[in-house]
Design a protein around this motif. Structure first.
Motif, mmCIF file in Angstrom:
data_model
loop_
_atom_site.group_PDB
_atom_site.id
_atom_site.type_symbol
_atom_site.label_atom_id
_atom_site.label_comp_id
_atom_site.label_asym_id
_atom_site.label_seq_id
_atom_site.Cartn_x
_atom_site.Cartn_y
_atom_site.Cartn_z
ATOM 1 N N ARG A 27 -3.921 5.893 -21.653
ATOM 2 C CA ARG A 27 -4.219 4.811 -22.603
ATOM 3 C C ARG A 27 -4.624 3.539 -21.855
ATOM 4 N NH1 ARG A 27 -4.230 6.570 -27.699
ATOM 5 N NH2 ARG A 27 -2.399 7.618 -28.512
ATOM 6 N N SER A 28 -4.093 3.344 -20.642
ATOM 7 C CA SER A 28 -4.439 2.141 -19.880
ATOM 8 C C SER A 28 -5.848 2.222 -19.294
ATOM 9 C CB SER A 28 -3.411 1.899 -18.771
ATOM 10 O OG SER A 28 -3.505 2.898 -17.777
ATOM 11 N N ASP A 29 -6.386 3.437 -19.206
ATOM 12 C CA ASP A 29 -7.747 3.650 -18.700
ATOM 13 C C ASP A 29 -8.404 4.649 -19.644
ATOM 14 O OD1 ASP A 29 -10.085 4.179 -17.330
ATOM 15 O OD2 ASP A 29 -9.104 5.222 -15.673
ATOM 16 N N ASP A 30 -9.066 4.163 -20.670
ATOM 17 C CA ASP A 30 -9.506 5.017 -21.767
ATOM 18 C C ASP A 30 -10.836 5.741 -21.533
ATOM 19 O OD1 ASP A 30 -11.133 2.836 -21.933
ATOM 20 O OD2 ASP A 30 -10.822 2.475 -24.064
ATOM 21 N N ARG A 31 -11.255 5.892 -20.284
ATOM 22 C CA ARG A 31 -12.508 6.602 -20.040
ATOM 23 C C ARG A 31 -12.324 8.103 -20.291
ATOM 24 N NH1 ARG A 31 -12.328 8.609 -14.403
ATOM 25 N NH2 ARG A 31 -10.460 7.676 -13.531
ATOM 26 N N ASP A 32 -13.398 8.733 -20.674
ATOM 27 C CA ASP A 32 -13.407 10.169 -20.945
ATOM 28 C C ASP A 32 -13.443 10.909 -19.616
ATOM 29 O OD1 ASP A 32 -13.812 12.773 -21.722
ATOM 30 O OD2 ASP A 32 -15.582 12.348 -22.940
ATOM 31 N N ARG A 33 -12.413 11.689 -19.341
ATOM 32 C CA ARG A 33 -12.353 12.444 -18.089
ATOM 33 C C ARG A 33 -12.844 13.876 -18.256
ATOM 34 N NH1 ARG A 33 -6.854 10.252 -15.218
ATOM 35 N NH2 ARG A 33 -7.157 8.088 -15.781
ATOM 36 N N GLY A 34 -13.300 14.220 -19.453
ATOM 37 C CA GLY A 34 -13.849 15.547 -19.688
ATOM 38 C C GLY A 34 -12.810 16.645 -19.785
ATOM 39 N N ASP A 35 -11.554 16.287 -20.036
ATOM 40 C CA ASP A 35 -10.517 17.303 -20.147
ATOM 41 C C ASP A 35 -9.936 17.309 -21.562
ATOM 42 O OD1 ASP A 35 -8.941 15.020 -20.216
ATOM 43 O OD2 ASP A 35 -7.995 15.373 -18.285
ATOM 44 N N LEU A 36 -8.981 18.190 -21.800
ATOM 45 C CA LEU A 36 -8.405 18.354 -23.127
ATOM 46 C C LEU A 36 -7.713 17.079 -23.606
ATOM 47 C CD1 LEU A 36 -7.733 20.134 -25.557
ATOM 48 C CD2 LEU A 36 -5.675 20.846 -24.345
ATOM 49 N N LEU A 37 -6.968 16.415 -22.740
ATOM 50 C CA LEU A 37 -6.276 15.199 -23.159
ATOM 51 C C LEU A 37 -7.276 14.121 -23.558
ATOM 52 C CD1 LEU A 37 -3.654 13.743 -23.714
ATOM 53 C CD2 LEU A 37 -3.517 13.161 -21.276
ATOM 54 N N SER A 38 -8.355 13.979 -22.817
ATOM 55 C CA SER A 38 -9.404 13.015 -23.198
ATOM 56 C C SER A 38 -9.979 13.371 -24.560
ATOM 57 C CB SER A 38 -10.526 12.995 -22.162
ATOM 58 O OG SER A 38 -10.101 12.402 -20.970
ATOM 59 N N LEU A 39 -10.252 14.642 -24.764
ATOM 60 C CA LEU A 39 -10.795 15.097 -26.039
ATOM 61 C C LEU A 39 -9.852 14.747 -27.192
ATOM 62 C CD1 LEU A 39 -13.124 16.778 -27.357
ATOM 63 C CD2 LEU A 39 -11.627 18.762 -27.065
ATOM 64 N N LEU A 40 -8.562 15.000 -27.011
ATOM 65 C CA LEU A 40 -7.579 14.685 -28.051
ATOM 66 C C LEU A 40 -7.477 13.180 -28.282
ATOM 67 C CD1 LEU A 40 -4.743 17.212 -27.102
ATOM 68 C CD2 LEU A 40 -6.273 17.336 -29.080
ATOM 69 N N MET A 41 -7.535 12.409 -27.216
ATOM 70 C CA MET A 41 -7.403 10.955 -27.350
ATOM 71 C C MET A 41 -8.634 10.335 -28.008
ATOM 72 S SD MET A 41 -5.454 9.976 -23.827
ATOM 73 C CE MET A 41 -4.788 8.406 -24.339
ATOM 74 N N LEU A 42 -9.792 10.943 -27.825
ATOM 75 C CA LEU A 42 -11.014 10.424 -28.421
ATOM 76 C C LEU A 42 -11.220 10.889 -29.865
ATOM 77 C CD1 LEU A 42 -13.379 10.856 -25.354
ATOM 78 C CD2 LEU A 42 -12.501 8.693 -26.289
ATOM 79 N N ALA A 43 -10.475 11.902 -30.281
ATOM 80 C CA ALA A 43 -10.620 12.437 -31.645
ATOM 81 C C ALA A 43 -10.206 11.386 -32.675
ATOM 82 C CB ALA A 43 -9.764 13.692 -31.801
#
Length: 171
Positions: A27-43
């Motif tokens: 959450r402190s670095d909201d860039r998309d890292r291309g992984d599952l957690l990024s996908l869930l956080m961007l949903a």
């Protein structure tokens, strides 16, 4: 407070703390890292208020994948390979489709519509051998099935294999 229960609670607490730390870091670095957690956080909830997942939802989803997601995938693939080993024509057709669509490269999401036979092979394998042997549900409303009253908010367990057999008999 038996020793086993205390160990379980400590382990669950450690998992929760670890996941919440990872989520806070992300959450402190909201860039998309291309992984599952990024996908869930961007949903975003497109049917509701447009918000994203809470930290508790993210923890629940990631722990589900971490603790159970690999087993269901492994079961689905193991049964698929077993069934294909018993049907060389289907295996050859699957490999031919993969070669024609992918040409030896790693598949990308855009390839999925073109992998129709592959989808059908996996769907049939999962119909015959469901990934999980039992499914649990909690009904929002009371209902009756087979002459049995099931109260709302009760826990209902169903064998996936029995459900598939029952569906086939009903068709």
């Amino acid at each position: 407070p038996l020793p086993g229960s205390r160990r379980f609670r400590r382990a669950r607490s450690r998992l929760d703390q670890t996941m919440h730390r990872i989520i806070a870091d992300r959450r402190s670095d909201d860039r998309d890292r291309g992984d599952l957690l990024s996908l869930l956080m961007l949903a975003r909830d497109e049917e509701g208020d447009g918000s994203g997942m809470s930290d508790v939802q993210l923890r629940d989803e990631t722990l589900t994948i971490f603790l159970a997601g690999h087993e269901t995938t492994a079961n689905a693939l193991a049964w698929t390979w077993h069934l294909l080993s018993r049907n060389p024509d289907a295996e050859s057709r699957l490999h031919a489709e993969l070669e024609a669509v992918l040409g030896g490269r790693t598949p990308a999401p855009g390839d999925l519509p073109a992998l129709e036979y592959t989808r059908r092979v996996l769907a049939e394998s999962m119909r015959l051998y469901p990934r999980a042997w039992v499914l649990g549900r909690r009904p929002l409303e009371a209902f009756e099935i087979g002459g049995h009253h099931v109260p709302a908010d009760s826990i209902v367990l169903m064998s996936a294999n029995a459900a598939a057999t029952t569906r086939l008999r009903l068709i």
